[in-house]
Design an enzyme around this catalytic site. Structure first.
Site, mmCIF file in Angstrom:
data_model
loop_
_atom_site.group_PDB
_atom_site.id
_atom_site.type_symbol
_atom_site.label_atom_id
_atom_site.label_comp_id
_atom_site.label_asym_id
_atom_site.label_seq_id
_atom_site.Cartn_x
_atom_site.Cartn_y
_atom_site.Cartn_z
ATOM 1 N N SER A 1 0.872 -1.175 0.000
ATOM 2 C CA SER A 1 0.000 0.000 0.000
ATOM 3 C C SER A 1 0.907 1.223 0.000
ATOM 4 O O SER A 1 1.766 1.352 -0.866
ATOM 5 C CB SER A 1 -0.929 -0.067 1.215
ATOM 6 O OG SER A 1 -1.811 1.025 1.251
ATOM 7 N N HIS B 1 -2.641 -1.007 -3.406
ATOM 8 C CA HIS B 1 -3.870 -0.259 -3.151
ATOM 9 C C HIS B 1 -3.847 0.995 -4.015
ATOM 10 O O HIS B 1 -2.867 1.747 -4.001
ATOM 11 C CB HIS B 1 -3.973 0.105 -1.675
ATOM 12 C CG HIS B 1 -4.179 -1.086 -0.797
ATOM 13 N ND1 HIS B 1 -4.084 -1.029 0.558
ATOM 14 C CD2 HIS B 1 -4.488 -2.383 -1.095
ATOM 15 C CE1 HIS B 1 -4.329 -2.223 1.072
ATOM 16 N NE2 HIS B 1 -4.557 -3.063 0.084
ATOM 17 N N ASP C 1 -4.044 -5.552 5.310
ATOM 18 C CA ASP C 1 -4.294 -6.353 4.119
ATOM 19 C C ASP C 1 -3.013 -7.077 3.733
ATOM 20 O O ASP C 1 -1.927 -6.513 3.791
ATOM 21 C CB ASP C 1 -4.770 -5.443 2.976
ATOM 22 C CG ASP C 1 -5.260 -6.212 1.766
ATOM 23 O OD1 ASP C 1 -5.601 -7.400 1.904
ATOM 24 O OD2 ASP C 1 -5.315 -5.618 0.675
#
Length: 191
Positions: free
Chosen positions: A17, A44, A137
Site C-alpha cells: 500500500s 492499493h 491487508d
C-alpha cells in the site's frame, strides 16, 4: 542468460500500500527481462483515477509490466498489476479473473484475495511478499500461502515507509522470512 533453480517456484505475488510501489520498484529493477516466473503485484490504488502506474514502473525495470486483463494467461517475465477497483483472482488454469465484490479492509484490489487465490493454484510453488503499507491487508493471504507450503516473505519494517502492513504480516505469519528489499531481490534471483 541467468541460470535459475529449475521448477522450485512457479509464481510470485507481491502486495503493498503506502510505500509499496517504491518498494516493488526497488525489487523489480534487479530482475532481468528473461525472469522465469510471472509476478502479480497488488497495490492499493484510488478508484476512478486514470493511472500511469504500469508506465511509471516500466521506466525503471527490465521485465514486462502490464495491468492484468480478464482471462489473460500468466506468462514468465511479466509483472501483472491488479487494476484499480477490481479484486484480482488467479484461476486454476493460471488465467486472471477480475471481481467487483465488496472491498476487503477498505481495499479493492485486496492483497488477501489475490494471495489466497494464488495459494490455491500454486501451493508450495508460490512466493508471497508483503511490502510497505498502512493496513493489515495481505497478512491473512500470506498466512494462506504459508499454510499451503509456499514461501512467505515480508519487507523488513525498519526499511518500510509505513510499517503497519509488514508488522501485521510478521505477527500473523511467524515463519515468514523478514528481508530487506535487496535481500528480497537476491532471493527472487536465486529461484
Amino acid at each position: 542468460m541467468k541460470v535459475y533453480m529449475s521448477g522450485k517456484y512457479k509464481a510470485v505475488v507481491m502486495g503493498g500500500s503506502w510505500g509499496g510501489m517504491n518498494a516493488a520498484v526497488e525489487i523489480l529493477k534487479y530482475l532481468p527481462a528473461d525472469y522465469p516466473l510471472p509476478i502479480v503485484l497488488v497495490l492499493h490504488r484510488l478508484k476512478g483515477v486514470i493511472s500511469e502506474l504500469p508506465a511509471l514502473i516500466r521506466k525503471k525495470t527490465y521485465v514486462q509490466i502490464k495491468e492484468a486483463d480478464e482471462k489473460e494467461k500468466m506468462q514468465p517475465g511479466t509483472v501483472y498489476i491488479a487494476p484499480a477497483d477490481y479484486h484480482l483472482l488467479i484461476e486454476q488454469d493460471q488465467t486472471f479473473s477480475l471481481d467487483v465484490s465488496e472491498a476487503i479492509l477498505f481495499s479493492r484490489p485486496s492483497i488477501d484475495v489475490t494471495f489466497e487465490s494464488a495459494a490455491e493454484v500454486f501451493g508450495k510453488k508460490l512466493i508471497g511478499i508483503v511490502l510497505s503499507g498502512a493496513s493489515k491487508d495481505g497478512s491473512q493471504g500470506l498466512y494462506t500461502i504459508c499454510r499451503a507450503g509456499g514461501q512467505a516473505i515480508v519487507q523488513d519494517p525498519r526499511q518500510a515507509e509505513v510499517t503497519t502492513m509488514p508488522q501485521a504480516a510478521i505477527e500473523t505469519v511467524k515463519r515468514a522470512k523478514v528481508l530487506t528489499l535487496d535481500e528480497i531481490a537476491a532471493y527472487l534471483l536465486a529461484v
